[in-house]
Design a protein around this motif. Structure first.
Motif, PDB file in Angstrom:
ATOM      1  N   GLY A 226     -11.120 -35.668  19.639  1.00 29.34           N
ATOM      2  CA  GLY A 226     -10.717 -35.430  21.021  1.00 29.34           C
ATOM      3  C   GLY A 226      -9.462 -34.588  21.145  1.00 29.34           C
ATOM      4  N   HIS A 227      -8.969 -34.064  20.022  1.00 26.78           N
ATOM      5  CA  HIS A 227      -7.773 -33.218  20.050  1.00 26.78           C
ATOM      6  C   HIS A 227      -8.127 -31.799  20.480  1.00 26.78           C
ATOM      7  N   ASP A 228      -7.103 -31.022  20.830  1.00 27.16           N
ATOM      8  CA  ASP A 228      -7.303 -29.629  21.243  1.00 27.16           C
ATOM      9  C   ASP A 228      -7.533 -28.700  20.062  1.00 27.16           C
ATOM     10  N   THR A 229      -7.220 -29.167  18.864  1.00 23.04           N
ATOM     11  CA  THR A 229      -7.360 -28.330  17.673  1.00 23.04           C
ATOM     12  C   THR A 229      -8.339 -28.962  16.696  1.00 23.04           C
ATOM     13  N   ASP A 230      -8.951 -28.117  15.877  1.00 26.45           N
ATOM     14  CA  ASP A 230      -9.890 -28.583  14.869  1.00 26.45           C
ATOM     15  C   ASP A 230      -9.156 -29.359  13.779  1.00 26.45           C
ATOM     16  N   ILE A 231      -9.808 -30.372  13.265  1.00 25.22           N
ATOM     17  CA  ILE A 231      -9.321 -31.081  12.088  1.00 25.22           C
ATOM     18  C   ILE A 231     -10.102 -30.510  10.913  1.00 25.22           C
ATOM     19  N   ALA A 232      -9.392 -29.967   9.929  1.00 24.48           N
ATOM     20  CA  ALA A 232     -10.044 -29.327   8.786  1.00 24.48           C
ATOM     21  C   ALA A 232     -10.684 -30.354   7.859  1.00 24.48           C
ATOM     22  N   GLN A 233     -10.020 -31.498   7.682  1.00 22.53           N
ATOM     23  CA  GLN A 233     -10.574 -32.555   6.840  1.00 22.53           C
ATOM     24  C   GLN A 233     -10.023 -33.902   7.284  1.00 22.53           C
ATOM     25  N   ALA A 234     -10.930 -34.856   7.455  1.00 25.08           N
ATOM     26  CA  ALA A 234     -10.556 -36.228   7.799  1.00 25.08           C
ATOM     27  C   ALA A 234     -11.214 -37.171   6.805  1.00 25.08           C
ATOM     28  N   VAL A 235     -10.383 -37.919   6.078  1.00 21.34           N
ATOM     29  CA  VAL A 235     -10.873 -38.898   5.113  1.00 21.34           C
ATOM     30  C   VAL A 235     -10.278 -40.245   5.508  1.00 21.34           C
ATOM     31  N   TYR A 236     -11.148 -41.226   5.733  1.00 21.73           N
ATOM     32  CA  TYR A 236     -10.707 -42.556   6.136  1.00 21.73           C
ATOM     33  C   TYR A 236     -10.924 -43.554   4.999  1.00 21.73           C
ATOM     34  N   GLU A 237      -9.933 -44.441   4.822  1.00 19.82           N
ATOM     35  CA  GLU A 237     -10.079 -45.544   3.884  1.00 19.82           C
ATOM     36  C   GLU A 237     -10.770 -46.674   4.630  1.00 19.82           C
ATOM     37  N   ALA A 238     -11.854 -47.181   4.074  1.00 21.56           N
ATOM     38  CA  ALA A 238     -12.628 -48.234   4.720  1.00 21.56           C
ATOM     39  C   ALA A 238     -12.755 -49.437   3.790  1.00 21.56           C
ATOM     40  N   VAL A 239     -12.745 -50.611   4.392  1.00 25.55           N
ATOM     41  CA  VAL A 239     -12.965 -51.854   3.664  1.00 25.55           C
ATOM     42  C   VAL A 239     -14.247 -52.467   4.220  1.00 25.55           C
ATOM     43  N   LEU A 240     -15.189 -52.747   3.331  1.00 26.57           N
ATOM     44  CA  LEU A 240     -16.461 -53.335   3.730  1.00 26.57           C
ATOM     45  C   LEU A 240     -16.431 -54.824   3.412  1.00 26.57           C
ATOM     46  N   PHE A 241     -16.691 -55.643   4.434  1.00 25.01           N
ATOM     47  CA  PHE A 241     -16.705 -57.091   4.296  1.00 25.01           C
ATOM     48  C   PHE A 241     -18.141 -57.585   4.351  1.00 25.01           C
ATOM     49  N   ASP A 242     -18.429 -58.635   3.588  1.00 23.40           N
ATOM     50  CA  ASP A 242     -19.761 -59.228   3.669  1.00 23.40           C
ATOM     51  C   ASP A 242     -19.838 -60.125   4.900  1.00 23.40           C
ATOM     52  N   THR A 243     -20.985 -60.732   5.118  1.00 26.19           N
ATOM     53  CA  THR A 243     -21.187 -61.550   6.313  1.00 26.19           C
ATOM     54  C   THR A 243     -20.388 -62.853   6.271  1.00 26.19           C
ATOM     55  N   GLU A 244     -19.850 -63.198   5.100  1.00 27.14           N
ATOM     56  CA  GLU A 244     -19.003 -64.388   4.966  1.00 27.14           C
ATOM     57  C   GLU A 244     -17.522 -64.051   5.159  1.00 27.14           C
ATOM     58  N   GLY A 245     -17.204 -62.768   5.404  1.00 27.88           N
ATOM     59  CA  GLY A 245     -15.832 -62.356   5.634  1.00 27.88           C
ATOM     60  C   GLY A 245     -15.065 -61.983   4.379  1.00 27.88           C
ATOM     61  N   ARG A 246     -15.733 -61.927   3.237  1.00 24.77           N
ATOM     62  CA  ARG A 246     -15.086 -61.548   1.977  1.00 24.77           C
ATOM     63  C   ARG A 246     -15.149 -60.040   1.774  1.00 24.77           C
ATOM     64  N   VAL A 247     -14.099 -59.498   1.182  1.00 21.73           N
ATOM     65  CA  VAL A 247     -14.082 -58.069   0.866  1.00 21.73           C
ATOM     66  C   VAL A 247     -15.152 -57.789  -0.184  1.00 21.73           C
ATOM     67  N   ASP A 248     -16.040 -56.865   0.125  1.00 20.34           N
ATOM     68  CA  ASP A 248     -17.056 -56.434  -0.835  1.00 20.34           C
ATOM     69  C   ASP A 248     -16.523 -55.259  -1.645  1.00 20.34           C
TER      70      ASP A 248
END
Length: 147
Positions: free
Chosen positions: A57-79
């Protein structure tokens, strides 16, 4: 001079002129941020394919966006923790990005945490542009997105 009713193109121009303030207000309400939507998860063999809809939604292009993600299982534990490289994000244009997470059943995914941006670059892009006012949502049934 003969006056005629406005044609389609004249009506479209008139409508665009009248709607411009409303569209500008809607864009201002969206703000200068990135919107990240977990759109779908799909089992592919022994992996889970995760689909995102992302919009810069910015006025300028983002050349590269890398996000750190944490995936949790259905029991709430970090997978696992991983990096999702969304690549280039043009200003005000939606993009769909898909990531295949090997060794994961989609039914085991309960939550996804966006821990922050590992990389956020581009000409004139502020260092915090990818995380400032980051808007998160999920359309994937049973999978919550947090940030």
């Amino acid at each position: 001079m003969i006056m005629r009713p406005p044609g389609k193109s004249a009506r479209a121009l008139l409508a665009a002129t009248l709607l411009a303030p409303a569209l500008a207000t809607a864009q201002d309400a969206q703000g200068q941020n990135v919107t990240l939507e977990l759109n779908a998860v799909e089992q592919v063999d022994e992996a889970c394919r995760i689909s995102f809809l992302i919009q810069n939604g910015h006025d300028t292009d983002i050349a590269q966006a890398v996000y750190e993600a944490v995936l949790f299982d259905t029991e709430g534990r970090v997978d696992r923790m991983t990096l999702f490289d969304f690549g280039a994000l043009p200003a005000a244009r939606p993009r769909v990005r898909q990531f295949v997470v090997p060794g994961m059943a989609c039914t085991a995914l309960g939550r996804l945490l966006i821990n922050g941006a590992d990389t956020c670059t581009g000409d004139g892009v502020a260092p915090d542009a990818c995380v400032r006012d980051l808007t998160l949502r999920s359309r994937a049934e049973g999978v919550e997105v947090m940030g």
